[in-house]
Design an enzyme around this catalytic site. Sequence first.
Site, PDB file in Angstrom:
ATOM      1  N   HIS A  72       1.027  -1.218  -0.014  1.00  0.00           N
ATOM      2  CA  HIS A  72      -0.012  -0.083   0.024  1.00  0.00           C
ATOM      3  C   HIS A  72       0.755   1.212  -0.027  1.00  0.00           C
ATOM      4  O   HIS A  72       1.900   1.313   0.579  1.00  0.00           O
ATOM      5  CB  HIS A  72      -0.795  -0.045   1.356  1.00  0.00           C
ATOM      6  CG  HIS A  72      -1.878  -0.921   1.490  1.00  0.00           C
ATOM      7  ND1 HIS A  72      -1.777  -2.206   2.319  1.00  0.00           N
ATOM      8  CD2 HIS A  72      -3.228  -1.228   0.881  1.00  0.00           C
ATOM      9  CE1 HIS A  72      -2.848  -2.912   2.197  1.00  0.00           C
ATOM     10  NE2 HIS A  72      -3.710  -2.259   1.466  1.00  0.00           N
ATOM     11  N   ASP A  75       1.886   1.797   3.581  1.00  0.00           N
ATOM     12  CA  ASP A  75       2.490   0.906   4.358  1.00  0.00           C
ATOM     13  C   ASP A  75       4.099   1.724   4.345  1.00  0.00           C
ATOM     14  O   ASP A  75       4.889   0.979   5.356  1.00  0.00           O
ATOM     15  CB  ASP A  75       2.649  -0.395   3.634  1.00  0.00           C
ATOM     16  CG  ASP A  75       1.377  -1.110   3.607  1.00  0.00           C
ATOM     17  OD1 ASP A  75       0.675  -0.843   4.412  1.00  0.00           O
ATOM     18  OD2 ASP A  75       1.262  -1.988   2.695  1.00  0.00           O
ATOM     19  N   GLU A 242     -10.131 -12.113  -3.652  1.00  0.00           N
ATOM     20  CA  GLU A 242      -9.150 -12.937  -2.367  1.00  0.00           C
ATOM     21  C   GLU A 242      -9.970 -14.076  -1.976  1.00  0.00           C
ATOM     22  O   GLU A 242     -11.294 -14.028  -2.004  1.00  0.00           O
ATOM     23  CB  GLU A 242      -9.374 -11.893  -1.504  1.00  0.00           C
ATOM     24  CG  GLU A 242      -8.646 -12.389  -0.180  1.00  0.00           C
ATOM     25  CD  GLU A 242      -8.015 -11.268   1.093  1.00  0.00           C
ATOM     26  OE1 GLU A 242      -7.710 -10.522   0.801  1.00  0.00           O
ATOM     27  OE2 GLU A 242      -8.501 -11.976   2.157  1.00  0.00           O
ATOM     28  N   ASP A 280     -12.646 -11.467   8.660  1.00  0.00           N
ATOM     29  CA  ASP A 280     -11.348 -11.633   7.498  1.00  0.00           C
ATOM     30  C   ASP A 280     -10.237 -12.228   8.396  1.00  0.00           C
ATOM     31  O   ASP A 280      -9.037 -11.331   8.805  1.00  0.00           O
ATOM     32  CB  ASP A 280     -11.197 -10.301   7.161  1.00  0.00           C
ATOM     33  CG  ASP A 280     -10.380 -10.379   5.734  1.00  0.00           C
ATOM     34  OD1 ASP A 280     -10.156 -11.374   5.301  1.00  0.00           O
ATOM     35  OD2 ASP A 280      -9.963  -9.340   5.161  1.00  0.00           O
TER      36      ASP A 280
HETATM   37  C1  XLS Z   1      -8.261  -6.462   3.195  1.00  0.00           C
HETATM   38  C2  XLS Z   1      -7.562  -6.637   1.915  1.00  0.00           C
HETATM   39  C3  XLS Z   1      -6.439  -6.070   1.690  1.00  0.00           C
HETATM   40  C4  XLS Z   1      -6.205  -5.894   0.138  1.00  0.00           C
HETATM   41  C5  XLS Z   1      -5.279  -4.451  -0.172  1.00  0.00           C
HETATM   42  O1  XLS Z   1      -8.908  -7.083   3.591  1.00  0.00           O
HETATM   43  O2  XLS Z   1      -7.336  -7.890   1.636  1.00  0.00           O
HETATM   44  O3  XLS Z   1      -5.336  -6.301   2.399  1.00  0.00           O
HETATM   45  O4  XLS Z   1      -5.963  -7.086  -0.522  1.00  0.00           O
HETATM   46  O5  XLS Z   1      -5.639  -3.518   0.050  1.00  0.00           O
HETATM   47 MG    MG Z   2      -8.610 -10.845   3.753  1.00  0.00          MG
HETATM   48 MG    MG Z   3      -6.706  -8.788  -0.090  1.00  0.00          MG
END
Ligand code: XLS
Ligand code: MG
Ligand code: MG
Length: 409
Positions: A72, A75, A242, A280
């Site tokens: 990011h 980051d 994801e 998550d």
């Molecule tokens: C958060 C997301 C994040 C993204 C990138 O839950 O997975 O990590 O992959 O911002």
């Molecule tokens: Mg995640």
């Molecule tokens: Mg992600």
Amino acid sequence: MNSQQALVSRLMAACGGSYTPEIRRKFFISGPQWAAAYEGHALFHAPTRPAISFEEVIRHYGDLGIGHWCTHDTDVIPTEAIGKPQQAEIVGRIQAALKKNDVKCSMVTTETFHHAVWAASPAAESPEVRKYAQFRVENTVDIGHELGASFAVYWPGSLGYYVQGAIEETQTLRWYAEALNAACERDLKVAAQRGRPTLKHCLEAKPFEPQAEILLPTSDAMLAFIASGLLTHPEMVGLNPEYLHELMWGGAPRAALARALVAGKLFHFDINDGYRLKHDVDIGVGLVNPLDWLNVLVLLRSHGYNGPFNLDYKPPRTTSQFGVFEVSFPTAIDRFITLWEMAGEVLTDPIIKEATDALKAGGGYTGDPHDADAIVAANRELLTLHELIAHRLVQILLGLHRGRTFSIA
Ligand code: XLS
Ligand code: MG
Ligand code: MG
């Protein structure tokens, strides 16, 4: 501490089954800055690990054989330094660290969820917030080109709300599209100036967290958004699904990936694991659902997916800083590679092939094509192969097809 680390290392070596850094580098695996630097904090959790610099993370990735790194903007660059001279100095240090460790930057992403400025989302009512969001995504495009990245990811984060009423959803989606349009326009300009291809812009959906209600909660919602007419360059925009984010809403990750594939929009893939209908938890790939993961990789291998596999997971809070690079990352990569190899085995397995071919050939019925009962009868025995194929997949996963010694005689 030294003897505890020695114990961890000795038991890791005793586990076996690891690949060399050279083999790991053959895969398009990327390691996020934020995954390795995750300190174990959350709403109810204090950090359990100390902070770590990007130089250290990149060095460890290079040593482990993780050939790609992603980040990011915030980051690595403090929010207040974004777009300021300090940014160029930091980007220069990143370039040096990447070069030194033979690691490439694959992807950059804009943080639009953490800072107070995003409290009402990156597509907030206030024009100055939206203007700032455009600046941030444009700036990330610049950083991406500077670092040689090929992908830009957008997890909108706070695009949603806790309480209903103030937000008019169609308006918010239009405003969010304006930010993406600005990023694509910027990309076209910068790519032309630099003689580089444009980035692949990848939307990432998550069904909840950090908002209670999310405006683009699934990969499918994002496919619809890309095709909605709101984007000026829909051809530049695809998905970064994801794995866990699809499980979180109760979906089948493999089916979500398939829908992205048929739309030609599977650009990038965040790999991890976790549980259905939970938050998550970002567990390392294959630690919860190895069979499902095997099936996912069968799909991706059979369709020639060649984008990144991004290790977007969080080393558990119980893992130490030493353990992050001694256990967490190497085991995550190696489980992925093993499952990848198994997927290759599945694709060439003679039993699965014969069963699949037989199913596709059908029962050979040539009677009245409108006689449903006769069609059922003609295929009845064949359909048992569905269960047989599932059994065979588990055999391959557990190594049972290679023979196994059981204690029961
Ligand atoms: C958060 C997301 C994040 C993204 C990138 O839950 O997975 O990590 O992959 O911002
Ligand atoms: Mg995640
Ligand atoms: Mg992600």
